[in-house]
Write a protein that holds these residues in place. Structure first.
Motif, PDB file in Angstrom:
ATOM      1  N   UNK A  30      -1.202  -6.918   6.320  1.00  0.00           N
ATOM      2  CA  UNK A  30      -0.601  -6.118   6.372  1.00  0.00           C
ATOM      3  C   UNK A  30       0.669  -5.609   5.739  1.00  0.00           C
ATOM      4  N   UNK A  31       1.321  -6.052   6.671  1.00  0.00           N
ATOM      5  CA  UNK A  31       3.366  -6.189   6.676  1.00  0.00           C
ATOM      6  C   UNK A  31       3.467  -6.807   5.138  1.00  0.00           C
ATOM      7  N   UNK A  32       3.153  -8.242   5.255  1.00  0.00           N
ATOM      8  CA  UNK A  32       3.158  -8.661   4.117  1.00  0.00           C
ATOM      9  C   UNK A  32       2.902  -8.397   2.964  1.00  0.00           C
ATOM     10  N   UNK A  33       2.290  -7.279   2.998  1.00  0.00           N
ATOM     11  CA  UNK A  33       2.013  -6.179   1.491  1.00  0.00           C
ATOM     12  C   UNK A  33       3.209  -6.003   1.027  1.00  0.00           C
ATOM     13  N   UNK A  34       3.080  -4.487   2.245  1.00  0.00           N
ATOM     14  CA  UNK A  34       4.465  -3.756   2.116  1.00  0.00           C
ATOM     15  C   UNK A  34       5.932  -4.815   1.280  1.00  0.00           C
ATOM     16  N   UNK A  35       6.017  -5.729   2.587  1.00  0.00           N
ATOM     17  CA  UNK A  35       7.982  -6.474   2.350  1.00  0.00           C
ATOM     18  C   UNK A  35       7.048  -6.715   0.226  1.00  0.00           C
ATOM     19  N   UNK A  36       6.372  -7.332   0.155  1.00  0.00           N
ATOM     20  CA  UNK A  36       6.087  -7.745  -1.369  1.00  0.00           C
ATOM     21  C   UNK A  36       6.097  -7.025  -2.407  1.00  0.00           C
ATOM     22  N   UNK A  37       5.552  -6.316  -1.685  1.00  0.00           N
ATOM     23  CA  UNK A  37       5.464  -4.544  -2.947  1.00  0.00           C
ATOM     24  C   UNK A  37       6.880  -3.908  -2.987  1.00  0.00           C
ATOM     25  N   UNK A  38       7.767  -4.081  -1.917  1.00  0.00           N
ATOM     26  CA  UNK A  38       9.180  -3.160  -2.177  1.00  0.00           C
ATOM     27  C   UNK A  38       9.676  -4.578  -2.891  1.00  0.00           C
ATOM     28  N   UNK A  39       9.757  -6.250  -2.409  1.00  0.00           N
ATOM     29  CA  UNK A  39      11.077  -6.870  -3.185  1.00  0.00           C
ATOM     30  C   UNK A  39      10.860  -6.935  -4.668  1.00  0.00           C
ATOM     31  N   UNK A  48       0.621   2.155  -1.908  1.00  0.00           N
ATOM     32  CA  UNK A  48      -0.264   2.509  -0.385  1.00  0.00           C
ATOM     33  C   UNK A  48      -1.707   1.967  -1.400  1.00  0.00           C
ATOM     34  N   UNK A  49      -1.894   2.522  -2.304  1.00  0.00           N
ATOM     35  CA  UNK A  49      -3.230   3.221  -3.405  1.00  0.00           C
ATOM     36  C   UNK A  49      -3.965   1.266  -3.823  1.00  0.00           C
ATOM     37  N   UNK A  50      -2.482   0.104  -4.445  1.00  0.00           N
ATOM     38  CA  UNK A  50      -2.488  -0.534  -4.563  1.00  0.00           C
ATOM     39  C   UNK A  50      -3.531  -1.861  -2.897  1.00  0.00           C
ATOM     40  N   UNK A  51      -3.049  -1.130  -2.519  1.00  0.00           N
ATOM     41  CA  UNK A  51      -3.359  -1.870  -0.981  1.00  0.00           C
ATOM     42  C   UNK A  51      -4.437  -1.832  -0.829  1.00  0.00           C
ATOM     43  N   UNK A  52      -5.032  -0.366  -0.568  1.00  0.00           N
ATOM     44  CA  UNK A  52      -6.164   0.084  -0.188  1.00  0.00           C
ATOM     45  C   UNK A  52      -7.573   0.082  -0.975  1.00  0.00           C
ATOM     46  N   UNK A  53      -7.072  -0.266  -2.152  1.00  0.00           N
ATOM     47  CA  UNK A  53      -8.007  -0.779  -3.452  1.00  0.00           C
ATOM     48  C   UNK A  53      -8.626  -2.372  -3.213  1.00  0.00           C
ATOM     49  N   UNK A  54      -6.889  -3.053  -2.966  1.00  0.00           N
ATOM     50  CA  UNK A  54      -6.824  -4.089  -2.566  1.00  0.00           C
ATOM     51  C   UNK A  54      -8.123  -4.680  -1.282  1.00  0.00           C
ATOM     52  N   UNK A  55      -7.917  -3.737   0.024  1.00  0.00           N
ATOM     53  CA  UNK A  55      -8.539  -4.087   1.354  1.00  0.00           C
ATOM     54  C   UNK A  55      -9.766  -3.373   0.767  1.00  0.00           C
ATOM     55  N   UNK A 321      -3.536  -8.176  -0.090  1.00  0.00           N
ATOM     56  CA  UNK A 321      -1.915  -9.031  -0.560  1.00  0.00           C
ATOM     57  C   UNK A 321      -2.204  -9.894  -1.505  1.00  0.00           C
ATOM     58  N   UNK A 322      -3.692  -9.536  -2.008  1.00  0.00           N
ATOM     59  CA  UNK A 322      -3.868 -10.385  -3.108  1.00  0.00           C
ATOM     60  C   UNK A 322      -3.461  -8.777  -4.395  1.00  0.00           C
ATOM     61  N   UNK A 323      -4.183  -7.880  -4.283  1.00  0.00           N
ATOM     62  CA  UNK A 323      -3.919  -6.538  -4.672  1.00  0.00           C
ATOM     63  C   UNK A 323      -2.124  -6.763  -5.452  1.00  0.00           C
ATOM     64  N   UNK A 324      -1.354  -6.635  -4.360  1.00  0.00           N
ATOM     65  CA  UNK A 324       0.025  -6.685  -4.416  1.00  0.00           C
ATOM     66  C   UNK A 324       0.413  -7.719  -5.586  1.00  0.00           C
ATOM     67  N   UNK A 325       0.257  -9.164  -4.976  1.00  0.00           N
ATOM     68  CA  UNK A 325       0.278 -10.295  -5.617  1.00  0.00           C
ATOM     69  C   UNK A 325       0.060  -9.981  -7.111  1.00  0.00           C
ATOM     70  N   UNK A 326      -0.931  -9.266  -7.349  1.00  0.00           N
ATOM     71  CA  UNK A 326      -1.878  -9.571  -8.540  1.00  0.00           C
ATOM     72  C   UNK A 326      -1.101  -8.590  -9.938  1.00  0.00           C
ATOM     73  N   UNK A 327       0.061  -7.111  -8.642  1.00  0.00           N
ATOM     74  CA  UNK A 327       0.012  -5.638  -9.671  1.00  0.00           C
ATOM     75  C   UNK A 327       1.790  -6.528  -9.890  1.00  0.00           C
TER      76      UNK A 327
END
Length: 451
Positions: A30-39, A48-55, A321-327
């Motif tokens: 989850x933390x990696x998802x936020x880090x990747x999103x901001x980076x 948050x929407x992307x993370x929750x929908x991916x989860x 995490x995958x949803x963030x990378x896909x975005x």
């Protein structure tokens, strides 16, 4: 290049957080998802929407499959069905090929039962067979452990392969994943058995002669389960669902072997993984032994849910995490880079092997790697159904390379086999390396033929 450096930094964070600081993989992902999103500069309002929908997206379907499979495995474990399965294999194969027999027992038992639990349950059987057949218990331990390990990383309904299949969009193709997984796992198990045979004349460090005691221990273990279930009752809850899932996949072949009428509809319905595993769950009720079967059934469900909970959370976090990378654009960028390098199917293997070796959990390696590579499949030529299936196999091969001191299974095998750590590294750790490389070699050959 900056996109690649960010991804490397995020993967390094996952490895360091789980391996060095022992942070739970759920929170780490989850933390990696936020880090990747901001980076990568995703809009803050969408993160948050992307993370929750991916989860939720990954658990919406695969979650139920994981829960049902885990509950069935718990019932099989507690009822003595694993002992029955082992006895059936021994009767069929006899005692001429002890390490092969032990490997096949592990291969079958680990489809419904976690490899750690399977080794504990079968340890006294393994030791008794080693003593009766005058074969080194080190050799028998490695044969059992590698047999268990093979199906644990390749064959649904084990949670790791199911989660990886879900991340790669194969929810409706689990039959194909099972069919290919059974074949690849058999190769890995055979390679592990061949490595085990190198230790046929090597005894565990410091182990004395305990032949009579071990045979008595095995008999006590069998007696502790009371009346063991029949072979039909033991095998049905896991093999009937697998058969139904595979038949559903066959029904959907372009040649339409079952036509397009009611027979097709029946197999399509029964072979949906949730439906198939519900049937398996109902079949497992026959294994319950107490007078109050409803109460016992409730207890087994509760025990299964306890086991399934962390797997569900890790799987959901991997989906996030995958949803963030896909975005982001990382998929397209890496796809072009990897296509130029020509490593294709080896990329998921390398990533999974790195994660497995660094943090120890095969399930985490399967989930995290599948989430990571999902956005890349189209760009590296693996977007077809068979390409995705072989990607699951490549990740599974990496997720068994290698089992060493940061893996709980390594310590289960080491302690129950009375091996020193040094001996376990030579026997068990090297066996998992041989397994992973052998399986990946087969996956590469399959990719040349099928893609």
């Amino acid at each position: 290049m900056s996109m690649l450096l960010i991804l490397i930094a995020v993967i390094a964070f996952i490895v360091i957080a789980t391996a060095k600081f022992k942070l739970h993989p759920f929170l780490t992902l989850i933390l990696a998802s936020f880090l990747a999103a901001f980076a990568y500069g995703l809009p803050s309002a969408d993160i948050a929407k992307t993370i929750t929908s991916g989860f939720g997206g990954i658990l919406g379907y695969i979650g139920l499959v994981i829960v049902l499979g885990t509950i069935i495995g718990t019932i099989l474990e507690k009822s003595g069905a694993a002992i029955t399965m082992a006895d059936v294999v021994i009767k069929l194969l006899g005692k001429r090929f002890p390490t092969l027999t032990m490997s096949i027992i592990g291969y079958i038992v680990s489809i419904p039962v976690f490899c750690d639990s399977g080794f504990v349950i079968l340890n006294s059987l393994k030791q008794s067979m080693a003593n009766r057949m005058r074969v080194s218990s080190v050799s028998m331990s490695v044969a059992l452990a590698t047999g268990l390990y093979a199906t644990h990383t390749f064959v649904p309904p084990t949670p790791g392969p199911i989660a990886a299949a879900g991340n790669l969009g194969l929810e409706s193709q689990l039959g194909t994943v099972i069919a290919v997984g059974v074949f690849v796992a058999a190769t890995a198990a055979f390679a592990g058995m061949l490595w085990a045979n190198r230790f046929k004349n090597e005894q565990p460090d410091g182990e004395g002669s305990e032949e009579l005691q071990v045979q008595e221990d095995y008999q006590k273990l069998k007696d502790s389960y009371g009346e063991l279930p029949s072979a039909l009752k033991a095998f049905a809850p896991i093999f009937v669902p697998i058969l139904l899932i595979c038949l559903a996949s066959i029904a959907k072949f372009p040649s339409a072997p079952f036509g397009d009428g009611s027979l097709f509809e029946i197999f399509s319905f029964l072979g949906q993984p949730v439906n198939a595993l519900m049937i398996g769950l109902f079949l497992s009720i026959s294994l319950l032994k107490s007078d109050d079967k409803i109460k016992e059934f409730g207890e087994r469900i509760s025990q299964g849910l306890v086991v399934a909970a962390p797997i569900l959370l890790i799987t959901g976090a991997g989906g996030a995490f995958g949803a963030i990378l896909k975005a982001t654009e990382i998929g397209h960028y890496l796809g072009e880079s990897l296509s130029a390098l020509g490593i294709g199917i080896f990329m998921p293997f390398i990533v999974a092997a790195a994660l497995k070796s660094a943090q120890g959990s095969s399930t985490v390696a399967l989930v995290a790697t599948s989430a990571l590579v999902a956005p890349l499949l189209g760009d590296i030529g693996l977007a077809s159904d068979m390409g995705r299936v072989l990607t699951v196999m490549a990740i599974g091969a990496g997720a068994m390379t290698v089992s060493h001191a940061n893996d709980s299974f390594f310590w289960v095998v080491t302690q129950f086999s009375r091996m020193s750590v040094q001996q376990a590294y030579r026997a068990q750790t090297m066996a998992t390396l041989v397994q992973g490389l052998s399986a990946m070699t087969l996956v590469y050959i399959l990719s040349l033929v099928l893609l």
